[in-house]
Design an enzyme around this catalytic site. Sequence first.
Site, PDB file in Angstrom:
ATOM      1  CG  ASP A 101      -2.208   0.855   0.913  1.00 18.66           C
ATOM      2  OD1 ASP A 101      -2.169   1.688  -0.005  1.00 18.66           O
ATOM      3  OD2 ASP A 101      -3.212   0.711   1.636  1.00 18.66           O
TER       4      ASP A 101
HETATM    5  C1  BGC Z   1      -5.241   3.026   0.278  1.00 19.16           C
HETATM    6  C2  BGC Z   1      -5.503   1.960  -0.750  1.00 19.16           C
HETATM    7  C3  BGC Z   1      -5.462   2.543  -2.135  1.00 19.16           C
HETATM    8  C4  BGC Z   1      -4.120   3.230  -2.336  1.00 19.16           C
HETATM    9  C5  BGC Z   1      -3.955   3.828  -3.708  1.00 19.16           C
HETATM   10  C6  BGC Z   1      -4.003   3.848  -0.041  1.00 19.16           C
HETATM   11  O1  BGC Z   1      -3.900   4.943   0.785  1.00 19.16           O
HETATM   12  O2  BGC Z   1      -5.094   2.433   1.540  1.00 19.16           O
HETATM   13  O3  BGC Z   1      -6.748   1.346  -0.499  1.00 19.16           O
HETATM   14  O4  BGC Z   1      -5.671   1.547  -3.089  1.00 19.16           O
HETATM   15  O5  BGC Z   1      -3.990   4.272  -1.390  1.00 19.16           O
HETATM   16  O6  BGC Z   1      -4.715   4.957  -3.877  1.00 19.16           O
END
Ligand code: BGC
Length: 765
Positions: free
Chosen positions: A315
């Site tokens: 993430d």
């Molecule tokens: C979130 C994810 C997301 C990623 C990309 C992160 O902050 O936890 O769910 O897919 O950002 O935007």
Amino acid sequence: MKFILSKVLGLPPAIVILLFTCCSVNTSRAQNLQEDDLALVEGLLDQMTLEDKVGQMTQLTLGFLSTSQKQHDGRPKKVDWEKMRVAIEQYRVGSILNSAGNAYPIEEWHRVIEGIQEIAMSQPLAIPIVYGIDAIHGVTYTQGSTLFPHNIGLAASRSRRLTTKCAEITAAEARASGLRWNFDPVFDVGRQPLWPRFPETFGESSLLCGQLGAEIVEAYEGKGLNEGAGVAACLKHFLGYGVPASGKDRTEAYISDLEMWEHHIPPFQAGIDAGASTVMVNSGSVNGEPVHASFGLLTTLLRQRMGFEGVVVSDWQDVIRLHTRHHVASSHREAVKMAIEAGLDMSMVPNEYSFCEHLIDLVKKGEIAEERIDESVRRILTLKVKLGLFEFPGVESDAVQEFGLADYKDIALETAEASLVLLENKGDVLPFEGTEKLLVVGPTSASLGPLHGCWSYSWQGSVEDAYPEETLTVVQAMRAVFGEDNIICPVEKGFDDAAHFDLDLNSSASEADAIVLCLGENAYAESPGVIDDLHLPSEQIDLARRAIQTGKPVVLLLLEGRGRLVSAFIDDVDAVLLALLPGSQGALAIARTLRGLSNPSGVLPFTYQRHSGDLIPYDHRFTSKVTQGPPGVFTDEGFRPQWLFGHGLTYSNLKLDILEVSSPQNKLGEPVEVSYQISNPSARDAVKTLDVFVGDDFASGLAPRKRVLVEFDRVTVPANEEVRGSITIPSDAFGFVDREGEMNFEAGTFTVEVSGEIVTLRLSD
Ligand code: BGC
């Protein structure tokens, strides 16, 4: 593909294929690829330098490659093509994500994707970029896309059909935008009501999370990643993200082995079994160990035990955060080493290049074997091949035709209506007849954010002017359905406007027959949505009390992503419609339901709590609700939710009778058939949403759970008719999982409940 490969090697395609099909290829890696696809992957790997390989494992955000670095100021940014060239030519970056700022027009996406792929395909190895996006409840970042209810609303509808339909449209509109990897669906279980990502989950039951999530994976990938509107799904966030102990986002969860197997692992297993190609890692820690550094979770469990063969992506910034946030790595370099050793394939870096530099250095110094890098790159290239990116890296004209079709709105409306949960309806105050004068008040009455929630044309969903002009607020939809003259709305202002609360309700209500009181939450996503108190804010509670004091019937409309507590005033409210986050047709769905043009059918996918100190889930054990009063006096008063999981009314006063519960020989290991009859004494068609629960009355060793959701269905019951049907409970529903994740079966009695109707069943060995 043959063309591209031959271009890479400077040989005629036929020779290239021949050459590579003669190479020996490990068939366990085959993942249903054709021989020549495998040959392409292996052929590329053979030619790649270490720098090329590490680049493929690197994902950058478009914001970093744009003309402005202010990522969340709400304005769309232009791509900086010089920076893009550096990323792809110099660092060989293999993946890009996100929109820079808010939603782009689809034409802008086409320019961005074509521009990126043109650079990538002009490199010596011509490896396309895989672009990742959060297309959550619709294609978040494309202007004019259709936004559906969030997962929590899909779960309230209990509709596999509508869940699939919404996902198919999302995939079609994503692919039309040139976007082929969707960071969706969320498989985290919503068992911590404070958690700001609760609306992205399917709620409290791992069965709902697994089965509806798997419908989405199937819709994205089922026909093949390069067939029709295929996009790669991403199961997120592995594992245990949904239950932070404090309720604060991205913080630590403490989960016993038993809870892991009961609640958290099964949904992800369902997503893997449905064929998902990618998994995203939980940013938090589980039992003290940051998941990005956990070999036990990412390799032993996910790959070896659960059988996942695809790409594992981190993430946002979470590799470096092993150093800066979790403090388990003493440097960035060590953080990179830990994450790769744990089993990560791709780092969502996403704002700089240190990941590439450290990883190259780690391999050169022999601290990470190049074979380990090859494993990840092989998975990433395989994903790109399966997506058809080598054949058509850019925008496909056929796919573009699938954007914004007229019937998408119909599905969005049907789904929004199916997701609404009628929690109270005293004296059948609803539906309205359509001739009443209605006073519409409250902070969620005239804003789009509260109808849509997170990931709605912007990350937070609260940028009101990012919504398509034709999107209706609640009060606008009320006017459209009830007629201008029947709606009184003294404060038609945004969520945060203090005027909502300064209102003299007695005088505003004097002309009205009833009050529609619109409360709830403004849109929020991720950590900015953290709250310290599950109760609705005090000014909303005060407004509710003042509405009640007018003496007019009060219909409470709740637009919210989690069950904010309403116990301070709810007993004096006449009706409650929980709309959750119903999306772009949500306001119309609400107005039509209040008017009786749609009969509510949604039921709660979570326990709507009454007290902040009594947050017990629906499938608790027998002892969870036992409290001790005077010494030795035990009562069952520890679980008094406002509304039970599975609760939801219709306008039809439906009556359910269980006719028979049978299995071939009443033995464990057999499915059990429940036949029922539902009668609809009303003059309107209705849908009965059925939840089937099983509770093991006694089990040796591990205390049994009292009431676990094991099946669900929606049954249409025409006006003034009776319908008979049956529902099959799978045999596993009568077993229980142990701390090692093994299923156990014990003969005895079981309580079977179908939406409130209970029977006892005895099963022998
Ligand atoms: C979130 C994810 C997301 C990623 C990309 C992160 O902050 O936890 O769910 O897919 O950002 O935007």
